[in-house]
Design an enzyme around this catalytic site. Structure first.
Site: not given
Length: 300
Positions: A192, A244
């Site tokens: 992303h 993450h």
């Protein structure tokens, strides 16, 4: 990498010469970009991520699992649509101004062909760079196999199959959904972050090169700020969604910045000798003044 278009360095721009007839090269370059997309698909389908073990006392992988604030369809939809729509609208406006400002129209000049070539020369490098970003990110993801912060939540380890006193657990102890477990093993770097930073930074450079109207002084920095904030917020969302680690997002941003810089300055002509109409007029005035000063006086 792209069709050749030579433009007079004016804004509004004037078409000086069009060479958009090498259809074969255009097809080959498009196939190269498409082949990278195919490789990315095969990596996601066939490559199993490195199976890294874990420690029972590793608090960095004990966070809960929930849906993403920015799902992947939204990420790629916004990233591609913002750029493509910007290319189409801005180039159409610039070419329209160029057409209206011309006084000597050359015979056989095809405005539609010119417009297609200009957009194609920007769109193809952008798509190629996007494929490169995704490819580099996926290779790193599947090679490193870093566990996501929510790994234990989706792994749901069977405590009867291991003993925390053994230290590093490498046995296959997960009982959760296999697709989620595979996805939880590819944390580094953030896809992303890399794609959002690449796509939005490409757009920042594009606005810098194309939006040079002096009467809209704050339009360009406003648009650049908006798209950069979108990329920045995307990276932050991956951290607070526990998708993450912060270092994954940082690494993704670095990849996006590097690929964007390489793509813009090596595969496009956005910053190759383009000047605004005011700058060009200033240069012309300087040249005329120089001629007047240096012109020898002729005696009668």
């Amino acid at each position: 990498m792209y069709f050749n278009i030579e433009l007079v360095p004016l804004l509004p721009r004037t078409v000086k010469r069009i060479m958009c007839v090498d259809f074969f090269k255009g097809v080959v370059n498009s196939c190269i970009a498409f082949s990278l997309g195919l490789i990315i698909l095969l990596i996601n389908r066939l490559w199993e991520p490195f199976k890294r073990g874990f420690f029972c006392d590793d608090d960095s992988i004990k966070y809960p699992h929930h849906d993403s604030t920015i799902p992947s369809p939204v990420l790629y939809g916004v990233g591609f649509s913002f750029n493509i729509v910007s290319f189409i609208l801005i180039e159409a406006a610039l070419l329209r101004n160029s057409k209206n400002s011309r006084t000597n129209k050359k015979p056989g000049q095809n405005i539609a062909q010119t417009y297609f070539c200009i957009v194609f020369n920007i769109l193809l490098p952008f798509l190629y760079g996007a494929a490169v970003v995704q490819l580099v990110t996926d290779i790193a993801k599947y090679s490193v196999g870093r566990l996501r912060p929510h790994f234990l939540a989706v792994c749901q380890p069977d405590v009867t199959k291991f003993n925390c006193t053994d230290g590093y657990i490498t046995a296959d102890v997960c009982t959760g959904d296999m697709a989620l477990i595979k996805h939880a093993r590819v944390s580094f770097p953030s896809g992303h972050a890399s794609f959002s930073m690449y796509s939005m930074l490409f757009l920042v450079f594009y606005y810098q090169a194309r939006l040079t109207w002096k009467n809209l002084l704050l339009l360009r920095p406003l648009l650049q700020l908006i798209v950069f904030c979108l990329a920045f917020y995307t990276g932050l969302s991956r951290i607070y969604d526990y998708k993450h680690h912060w270092s994954d997002v940082l690494a993704g941003n670095i990849i996006g910045v590097i690929v964007s810089l390489i793509t813009v300055f090596t595969l496009t002509d956005l910053f190759k000798g383009r000047k605004s109409s005011e700058e060009q007029q200033t240069d012309n005035n300087v040249k005329l003044e120089s001629i007047r000063v240096n012109k020898p006086v002729t005696k009668l």
